[in-house]
Enzyme design. Structure first.
Site, PDB file in Angstrom:
ATOM      1  N   ASN A  13     -15.769   3.677  51.975  1.00  0.00           N
ATOM      2  CA  ASN A  13     -16.131   4.372  51.229  1.00  0.00           C
ATOM      3  C   ASN A  13     -17.551   3.581  50.978  1.00  0.00           C
ATOM      4  O   ASN A  13     -17.710   2.890  50.854  1.00  0.00           O
ATOM      5  CB  ASN A  13     -15.517   4.224  49.871  1.00  0.00           C
ATOM      6  CG  ASN A  13     -16.520   5.224  48.565  1.00  0.00           C
ATOM      7  OD1 ASN A  13     -17.319   5.902  48.999  1.00  0.00           O
ATOM      8  ND2 ASN A  13     -16.545   5.372  47.690  1.00  0.00           N
ATOM      9  N   TRP A  14     -18.310   4.621  51.479  1.00  0.00           N
ATOM     10  CA  TRP A  14     -20.357   4.405  51.877  1.00  0.00           C
ATOM     11  C   TRP A  14     -20.970   4.533  50.059  1.00  0.00           C
ATOM     12  O   TRP A  14     -21.988   3.621  50.293  1.00  0.00           O
ATOM     13  CB  TRP A  14     -20.564   4.635  52.998  1.00  0.00           C
ATOM     14  CG  TRP A  14     -20.740   3.827  54.123  1.00  0.00           C
ATOM     15  CD1 TRP A  14     -18.696   2.994  54.470  1.00  0.00           C
ATOM     16  CD2 TRP A  14     -21.126   4.309  55.640  1.00  0.00           C
ATOM     17  NE1 TRP A  14     -19.414   2.713  55.584  1.00  0.00           N
ATOM     18  CE2 TRP A  14     -20.046   3.420  56.558  1.00  0.00           C
ATOM     19  CE3 TRP A  14     -22.061   5.243  56.192  1.00  0.00           C
ATOM     20  CZ2 TRP A  14     -20.011   3.366  57.826  1.00  0.00           C
ATOM     21  CZ3 TRP A  14     -22.236   5.317  57.742  1.00  0.00           C
ATOM     22  CH2 TRP A  14     -21.432   4.240  58.300  1.00  0.00           C
ATOM     23  N   LYS A  15     -20.152   5.183  49.574  1.00  0.00           N
ATOM     24  CA  LYS A  15     -20.955   5.446  48.449  1.00  0.00           C
ATOM     25  C   LYS A  15     -23.209   5.874  48.652  1.00  0.00           C
ATOM     26  O   LYS A  15     -22.602   6.859  49.749  1.00  0.00           O
ATOM     27  CB  LYS A  15     -21.062   4.539  47.838  1.00  0.00           C
ATOM     28  CG  LYS A  15     -19.732   3.687  47.007  1.00  0.00           C
ATOM     29  CD  LYS A  15     -19.283   2.948  46.254  1.00  0.00           C
ATOM     30  CE  LYS A  15     -18.292   2.137  46.229  1.00  0.00           C
ATOM     31  NZ  LYS A  15     -17.760   1.842  45.081  1.00  0.00           N
ATOM     32  N   HIS A 105     -12.359   9.484  43.280  1.00  0.00           N
ATOM     33  CA  HIS A 105     -13.343   9.021  42.859  1.00  0.00           C
ATOM     34  C   HIS A 105     -13.454   8.644  41.261  1.00  0.00           C
ATOM     35  O   HIS A 105     -13.921   9.057  40.655  1.00  0.00           O
ATOM     36  CB  HIS A 105     -14.226   7.804  43.499  1.00  0.00           C
ATOM     37  CG  HIS A 105     -14.661   7.225  43.922  1.00  0.00           C
ATOM     38  ND1 HIS A 105     -15.766   6.157  42.840  1.00  0.00           N
ATOM     39  CD2 HIS A 105     -13.994   5.751  45.132  1.00  0.00           C
ATOM     40  CE1 HIS A 105     -15.612   4.961  43.254  1.00  0.00           C
ATOM     41  NE2 HIS A 105     -14.611   4.332  44.906  1.00  0.00           N
ATOM     42  N   GLU A 174      -6.843   2.844  42.807  1.00  0.00           N
ATOM     43  CA  GLU A 174      -8.064   1.957  42.271  1.00  0.00           C
ATOM     44  C   GLU A 174      -8.617   1.480  41.346  1.00  0.00           C
ATOM     45  O   GLU A 174      -8.994   2.475  40.562  1.00  0.00           O
ATOM     46  CB  GLU A 174      -8.980   2.688  42.456  1.00  0.00           C
ATOM     47  CG  GLU A 174      -9.217   3.094  44.669  1.00  0.00           C
ATOM     48  CD  GLU A 174     -10.452   3.386  45.390  1.00  0.00           C
ATOM     49  OE1 GLU A 174     -10.916   2.661  46.112  1.00  0.00           O
ATOM     50  OE2 GLU A 174     -10.856   4.125  44.198  1.00  0.00           O
ATOM     51  N   GLY A 180     -16.530  -2.860  42.740  1.00  0.00           N
ATOM     52  CA  GLY A 180     -17.307  -3.258  42.946  1.00  0.00           C
ATOM     53  C   GLY A 180     -17.338  -5.131  41.531  1.00  0.00           C
ATOM     54  O   GLY A 180     -18.748  -5.054  41.419  1.00  0.00           O
ATOM     55  N   SER A 216     -12.389  -4.000  45.642  1.00  0.00           N
ATOM     56  CA  SER A 216     -13.049  -5.588  45.929  1.00  0.00           C
ATOM     57  C   SER A 216     -12.099  -6.267  47.300  1.00  0.00           C
ATOM     58  O   SER A 216     -11.871  -7.047  47.370  1.00  0.00           O
ATOM     59  CB  SER A 216     -12.887  -6.443  45.023  1.00  0.00           C
ATOM     60  OG  SER A 216     -13.709  -6.130  43.765  1.00  0.00           O
ATOM     61  N   GLY A 236     -15.013  -0.898  49.911  1.00  0.00           N
ATOM     62  CA  GLY A 236     -16.077  -0.500  49.025  1.00  0.00           C
ATOM     63  C   GLY A 236     -17.186  -0.805  49.910  1.00  0.00           C
ATOM     64  O   GLY A 236     -17.568  -0.708  51.543  1.00  0.00           O
TER      65      GLY A 236
HETATM   66  C1  PEP Z   1     -14.291   2.171  46.019  1.00  0.00           C
HETATM   67  O1  PEP Z   1     -15.532   2.055  45.524  1.00  0.00           O
HETATM   68  O2  PEP Z   1     -13.369   2.693  46.170  1.00  0.00           O
HETATM   69  C2  PEP Z   1     -14.419   0.022  46.314  1.00  0.00           C
HETATM   70  C3  PEP Z   1     -13.319  -0.284  46.711  1.00  0.00           C
HETATM   71  O3  PEP Z   1     -15.299  -0.555  46.234  1.00  0.00           O
HETATM   72  P1  PEP Z   1     -14.957  -2.503  46.522  1.00  0.00           P
HETATM   73  O4  PEP Z   1     -14.594  -2.223  47.656  1.00  0.00           O
HETATM   74  O5  PEP Z   1     -17.311  -2.194  46.938  1.00  0.00           O
HETATM   75  O6  PEP Z   1     -14.642  -2.656  45.357  1.00  0.00           O
END
Ligand code: PEP
Length: 256
Positions: A13-15, A105, A174, A180, A216, A236
């Site tokens: 997920n590149w956001k 999300h 999640e 994050g 993470s 992410g």
């Molecule tokens: C996400 O936002 O779906 C995510 C998993 O982010 P990160 O891996 O940076 O925690």
């Protein structure tokens, strides 16, 4: 024809990162790091979820660089078409080659105050256009009530789907506190959450969705998570760097 999946999905997920030039560069680098042959038959499907503005670039260049990537979108309209300024429909995403879409999300839930009806509409419209929705669920705080919270987030969508639709949804666990942050959920927490979702959705709806974990995940902790029997991982930050993404892929594919 049912949509085919590899046993393990690695989704990035590149956001709100990666404009079209950065997307092109990512694909060019990934195709050098992971030639198509290496990904073939690996049992791991890699998918990127760029912003809407980079989807066309990703579609065109993953084909021309023969980069073994599937495509997903980060959101979809709950409506099929019409006067919905700023929204993007499932049929538009399908024409851009999207195979997946994220629904619910935690950042969309929080920033767009998505209602239950909107989440259901997004899932139904995606499925109607042969796009697999990845329904994200996650508890806000680390607590014992977390299991109830995630099951009710999944139930409130599954209860309005018909049996055929239920069989086409992927669920991603999640935990909001892990996204994050610098901590990932422990294997025990993930195992308990996935088990609770599986037994709840099977018990109430006879559904057995593929379950992913996100929060993470990175190239340093993937080894400790890959044996949990999940359907894959949603990353992410670790999905923004082609070298790290390729290294997570290799770990999941057992190539390291
Ligand atoms: C996400 O936002 O779906 C995510 C998993 O982010 P990160 O891996 O940076 O925690």
């Amino acid at each position: 024809m049912p949509v085919a999946f590899a046993p393990c999905l690695l989704a990035a997920n590149w956001k709100m990162n990666m404009d079209h030039l950065q997307t092109l560069e990512f694909i060019r680098e990934l195709s050098l790091l992971l030639p198509e042959k290496e990904a073939e038959g690996s049992g791991v499907e890699m998918a990127i979820f760029p912003p809407f503005t980079s989807l066309r670039t990703a579609q065109v260049f993953s084909a021309s660089y023969r980069c073994p990537l599937s495509l997903g979108a980060q959101d979809v309209s709950p409506h099929p078409s019409g006067a919905f300024t700023g929204e993007v429909s499932a049929s538009m995403l399908s024409r851009l080659g999207c195979k997946f879409v994220l629904v619910g999300h935690s950042e969309s839930r929080k920033n767009h105050h998505e209602t239950r009806e909107e989440l259901v509409g997004k899932v139904k419209n995606a499925i109607a256009c042969r796009i697999t929705p990845i329904l994200c669920v996650g508890e806000k705080e680390k607590s014992v009530e977390g299991l109830e919270e995630i099951c009710s987030q999944a139930e409130e969508v599954f209860c309005d789907l018909d049996p055929e639709e239920r069989g086409k949804v992927i669920v991603s666990y999640e935990p909001v506190w892990a996204i994050g942050s610098s901590v990932t959920a422990s294997p025990d927490i993930i195992r308990r959450a996935a088990g609770a979702l599986e037994s709840d959705l099977f018990g109430k709806f006879g559904a057995s969705p593929k379950i992913l974990y996100g929060g993470s995940v990175n190239e340093r902790n993937i080894e400790s998570l890959k044996g949990l029997g999940l359907g894959g991982f949603l990353v992410g930050r670790a999905g923004l760097n082609p070298a790290e993404f390729a290294s997570i892929f290799r770990c999941l594919a057992g190539k390291e």
